[in-house]
Design a protein around this motif. Structure first.
Motif, PDB file in Angstrom:
ATOM      1  N   GLU A  42      27.763 -24.317  -3.328  1.00 17.53           N
ATOM      2  CA  GLU A  42      27.739 -25.582  -2.595  1.00 17.53           C
ATOM      3  C   GLU A  42      27.728 -25.266  -1.115  1.00 17.53           C
ATOM      4  OE1 GLU A  42      26.931 -28.880  -1.866  1.00 17.53           O
ATOM      5  OE2 GLU A  42      27.671 -29.004  -3.900  1.00 17.53           O
ATOM      6  N   HIS A 124      19.628 -30.582 -12.234  1.00 19.63           N
ATOM      7  CA  HIS A 124      20.218 -29.652 -11.252  1.00 19.63           C
ATOM      8  C   HIS A 124      20.151 -28.219 -11.789  1.00 19.63           C
ATOM      9  CE1 HIS A 124      22.773 -32.922  -9.066  1.00 19.63           C
ATOM     10  NE2 HIS A 124      21.535 -33.309  -9.305  1.00 19.63           N
ATOM     11  N   ALA A 127      16.696 -27.012 -11.409  1.00 21.75           N
ATOM     12  CA  ALA A 127      16.483 -26.694  -9.988  1.00 21.75           C
ATOM     13  C   ALA A 127      17.079 -25.330  -9.664  1.00 21.75           C
ATOM     14  CB  ALA A 127      17.095 -27.778  -9.100  1.00 21.75           C
ATOM     15  N   ASP A 128      18.270 -25.039 -10.184  1.00 25.71           N
ATOM     16  CA  ASP A 128      18.900 -23.732  -9.962  1.00 25.71           C
ATOM     17  C   ASP A 128      18.057 -22.603 -10.567  1.00 25.71           C
ATOM     18  OD1 ASP A 128      21.064 -24.741  -8.562  1.00 25.71           O
ATOM     19  OD2 ASP A 128      22.389 -24.797 -10.321  1.00 25.71           O
ATOM     20  N   ARG A 131      15.176 -22.009  -8.322  1.00 25.25           N
ATOM     21  CA  ARG A 131      15.615 -21.266  -7.135  1.00 25.25           C
ATOM     22  C   ARG A 131      15.928 -19.808  -7.475  1.00 25.25           C
ATOM     23  NH1 ARG A 131      17.301 -26.492  -5.246  1.00 25.25           N
ATOM     24  NH2 ARG A 131      19.096 -26.591  -6.612  1.00 25.25           N
ATOM     25  N   PRO A 150      12.069 -27.597  -6.602  1.00 25.96           N
ATOM     26  CA  PRO A 150      13.102 -28.567  -6.988  1.00 25.96           C
ATOM     27  C   PRO A 150      12.958 -29.900  -6.253  1.00 25.96           C
ATOM     28  CG  PRO A 150      14.080 -26.400  -6.732  1.00 25.96           C
ATOM     29  CD  PRO A 150      12.664 -26.301  -6.226  1.00 25.96           C
ATOM     30  N   GLU A 151      12.667 -29.843  -4.958  1.00 22.25           N
ATOM     31  CA  GLU A 151      12.499 -31.080  -4.197  1.00 22.25           C
ATOM     32  C   GLU A 151      11.229 -31.814  -4.613  1.00 22.25           C
ATOM     33  OE1 GLU A 151      11.949 -32.644   0.382  1.00 22.25           O
ATOM     34  OE2 GLU A 151      12.802 -30.654   0.035  1.00 22.25           O
ATOM     35  N   ASP A 156      16.931 -32.404  -7.602  1.00 17.09           N
ATOM     36  CA  ASP A 156      18.263 -32.433  -6.997  1.00 17.09           C
ATOM     37  C   ASP A 156      18.801 -33.853  -6.834  1.00 17.09           C
ATOM     38  OD1 ASP A 156      18.675 -29.649  -6.762  1.00 17.09           O
ATOM     39  OD2 ASP A 156      17.404 -29.605  -4.983  1.00 17.09           O
ATOM     40  N   GLU A 157      17.998 -34.853  -7.209  1.00 14.16           N
ATOM     41  CA  GLU A 157      18.457 -36.245  -7.107  1.00 14.16           C
ATOM     42  C   GLU A 157      19.453 -36.538  -8.221  1.00 14.16           C
ATOM     43  OE1 GLU A 157      14.868 -38.523  -7.201  1.00 14.16           O
ATOM     44  OE2 GLU A 157      14.087 -37.563  -5.387  1.00 14.16           O
ATOM     45  N   ASP A 158      20.437 -37.380  -7.940  1.00 12.90           N
ATOM     46  CA  ASP A 158      21.485 -37.657  -8.918  1.00 12.90           C
ATOM     47  C   ASP A 158      21.178 -38.802  -9.882  1.00 12.90           C
ATOM     48  OD1 ASP A 158      23.196 -35.596  -8.285  1.00 12.90           O
ATOM     49  OD2 ASP A 158      24.183 -36.754  -6.700  1.00 12.90           O
TER      50      ASP A 158
END
Length: 160
Positions: A42, A124, A127-128, A131, A150-151, A156-158
């Motif tokens: 984080e 998420h 996305a990880d 990355r 990811p973007e 990454d949106e909740d």
């Protein structure tokens, strides 16, 4: 504490350096570690102002921001995500003659809709994984293209 015992300390991630995390240790020195060694993933600015060192060592703050273990331990999932990331980046970085933008857009509609159906935690996690695939590449435009995925897919949106 004895030699060989597991230890945990708070470090500040500075940058990726040739596939490893360059971090600042509590004494101010720097070292490189494999990204897998970093447990709390984080950005400091995203943590509440009132977080104490004890909150990060254990408890709900640490659990909420802990890297999902399966993203590191499931080779099939990591391989599939890396393959998808490289395929998407290859199409995204191709010229109009190699792949028309309209065709590329059509090709990604279905995967994007599948990703959108995932819950926030799984998005998420994906996305990880994207990355993680990017971090294995040397610094440069290819790695940058992978890091944008990811973007681009809204992972990454909740909201679901």
């Amino acid at each position: 504490m004895n030699p060989g015992d597991l230890a945990s300390t708070l470090v500040v991630f500075l940058e990726d350096r040739h596939g490893k995390a360059l971090v600042r240790l509590p004494n101010g020195s720097k070292t490189s570690l494999p990204h897998e060694c970093l447990d709390l993933v984080e950005v400091a600015e995203n943590l509440p102002d009132h977080v104490s060192r004890d909150d990060l060592a254990s408890g709900p703050v640490r659990e909420r921001h802990r890297r999902p273990a399966s993203s590191l331990s499931d080779p099939l999932l990591s391989t599939l995500a890396a393959a998808m990331a490289h395929l998407v980046a290859a199409v995204d970085t191709s010229t109009d003659e190699e792949a028309s933008p309209d065709a590329a857009s059509r090709w990604f509609e279905y995967p994007a809709s599948l990703f959108h159906r995932l819950g926030a935690q799984d998005r998420h996690r994906l996305a990880d994984l994207f990355r993680d695939a990017a971090r294995k590449e040397p610094e440069g435009t290819w790695r940058d293209a992978l890091l944008e995925l990811p973007e681009a897919f809204g992972l990454d949106e909740d909201e679901s």
